[in-house]
Design an enzyme around this catalytic site. Structure first.
Site, PDB file in Angstrom:
ATOM      1  N   GLU A   1     -21.313  44.983 -21.761  1.00 23.26           N
ATOM      2  CA  GLU A   1     -21.955  44.191 -20.702  1.00 23.26           C
ATOM      3  C   GLU A   1     -20.978  43.280 -19.966  1.00 23.26           C
ATOM      4  O   GLU A   1     -21.307  42.719 -18.937  1.00 23.26           O
ATOM      5  CB  GLU A   1     -23.074  43.335 -21.300  1.00 23.26           C
TER       6      GLU A   1
ATOM      7  N   PRO B   1     -17.546  44.677 -11.717  1.00 23.68           N
ATOM      8  CA  PRO B   1     -18.320  44.753 -10.475  1.00 23.68           C
ATOM      9  C   PRO B   1     -18.468  43.391  -9.806  1.00 23.68           C
ATOM     10  O   PRO B   1     -18.931  43.308  -8.666  1.00 23.68           O
ATOM     11  CB  PRO B   1     -19.682  45.309 -10.928  1.00 23.68           C
TER      12      PRO B   1
ATOM     13  N   ARG C   1       0.666  55.277  -5.472  1.00 17.17           N
ATOM     14  CA  ARG C   1       1.078  56.129  -4.353  1.00 17.17           C
ATOM     15  C   ARG C   1       1.680  55.325  -3.190  1.00 17.17           C
ATOM     16  O   ARG C   1       2.289  55.895  -2.291  1.00 17.17           O
ATOM     17  CB  ARG C   1      -0.033  57.062  -3.889  1.00 17.17           C
TER      18      ARG C   1
ATOM     19  N   ASP D   1      -1.723  57.676   6.499  1.00 16.80           N
ATOM     20  CA  ASP D   1      -2.989  57.704   5.773  1.00 16.80           C
ATOM     21  C   ASP D   1      -4.121  57.157   6.613  1.00 16.80           C
ATOM     22  O   ASP D   1      -3.920  56.242   7.398  1.00 16.80           O
ATOM     23  CB  ASP D   1      -2.919  56.778   4.534  1.00 16.80           C
TER      24      ASP D   1
HETATM   25  N1  ADE Z   1     -16.626  48.074 -14.174  1.00 23.82           N
HETATM   26  C1  ADE Z   1     -17.910  48.440 -14.040  1.00 23.82           C
HETATM   27  N2  ADE Z   1     -18.230  48.645 -12.757  1.00 23.82           N
HETATM   28  C2  ADE Z   1     -17.096  48.398 -12.023  1.00 23.82           C
HETATM   29  C3  ADE Z   1     -16.768  48.422 -10.638  1.00 23.82           C
HETATM   30  N3  ADE Z   1     -17.676  48.733  -9.709  1.00 23.82           N
HETATM   31  N4  ADE Z   1     -15.524  48.095 -10.279  1.00 23.82           N
HETATM   32  C4  ADE Z   1     -14.612  47.750 -11.207  1.00 23.82           C
HETATM   33  N5  ADE Z   1     -14.854  47.707 -12.516  1.00 23.82           N
HETATM   34  C5  ADE Z   1     -16.082  48.016 -12.937  1.00 23.82           C
END
Ligand code: ADE
Length: 241
Positions: free
Chosen positions: A125, A97, A163, A178
């Protein structure tokens, strides 16, 4: 250059393999090679430990750098990373994230600039920072939310990339058309019957006048991008200025 091979390093490689096998992407075997690497195979002890507690304390567990490093080294090496240009060696993406958000434009660049990718999925984590420092070329996120693990993110990234490989999706035209391909959403689409629950297919689509249909689609595309995704519309205006 087109993408030819993706290696996945994961604690749940079967989730990614199974997920991809159920889509059209699973039939892209002659266009791309997928290699699934089980991170646990590189554990150092008989308990097959892959994680440990964070130095300095704190919640959760981190993936160990030595285990990640050895899994990664089964595909490439630090020497290769240091000496060869990014486009000519396996390019390493860590899903997290904290990464840059994936977008269609980014996916297109990746699919056309790299022959080989290594996609590492985090779990628990996070991962020890030294693995990132040494091996990762780029951290990538699929959205501003936190998944329990990167496997679902890997599925998303792989699907988007595969794709785009010429010949994977039915026609090049369907990829070119697309949503987001040109920074715009797609125009509304209809099929038979002509009338359904009192709603009819717009006349222009049934008239056979291709120039008029193109014009209608282009206007609709712009109008609905403005309405539904003002952020995209503003970005498009900026790039045109
Ligand atoms: N791992 C945990 N959350 C994630 C996300 N939002 N994007 C990519 N990998 C992740």
């Amino acid at each position: 250059m087109a993408l030819q091979k993706i290696h996945f390093i994961s604690l749940f490689p079967d989730v990614i393999r199974d997920g991809l096998s159920h889509s059209l992407i699973g039939k892209a075997g002659d266009k791309i090679t997928l290699n699934f690497i089980q991170l646990r195979d590189f554990a150092k002890n008989k308990h097959k430990t892959v994680d440990d507690t964070p130095s300095g304390g704190g919640a959760g567990m981190l993936l160990k750098p030595d285990v990640l490093f050895d899994a990664w080294s089964s595909v490439t090496s630090l020497e290769e990373k240091r000496l060869r240009p990014a486009a000519e060696r396996p390019y390493t993406i860590l899903l997290s994230p904290q990464g840059k958000l994936l977008a269609q434009s980014k996916a297109k660049t990746m699919a056309s600039h790299h022959r080989e990718l290594i996609i590492v999925t985090g779990h628990y984590e996070g991962v020890d920072e030294r693995f990132i420092d040494l091996c990762v070329d780029e951290e990538m996120s699929i959205g501003d939310y936190v998944l329990t693990g990167g496997e679902f993110a890997a599925l998303v990234v792989a699907d988007v990339l595969i794709r785009l490989i010429p010949g994977v999706v039915g026609s090049e035209e369907s990829v070119a058309r697309d949503s987001l391909e040109n920074g715009l959403l797609k125009a509304p689409q209809y099929t038979r019957p002509r009338e359904f629950q009192g709603l009819t297919v717009p006349d222009v689509l049934l008239g056979g006048n291709h120039a008029a249909i193109e014009k209608w689609r282009s206007e609709q595309s712009q109008a609905r991008t403005k309405r539904k995704r003002p952020d995209l519309w503003e970005a498009l205006k900026k790039t045109k200025q």
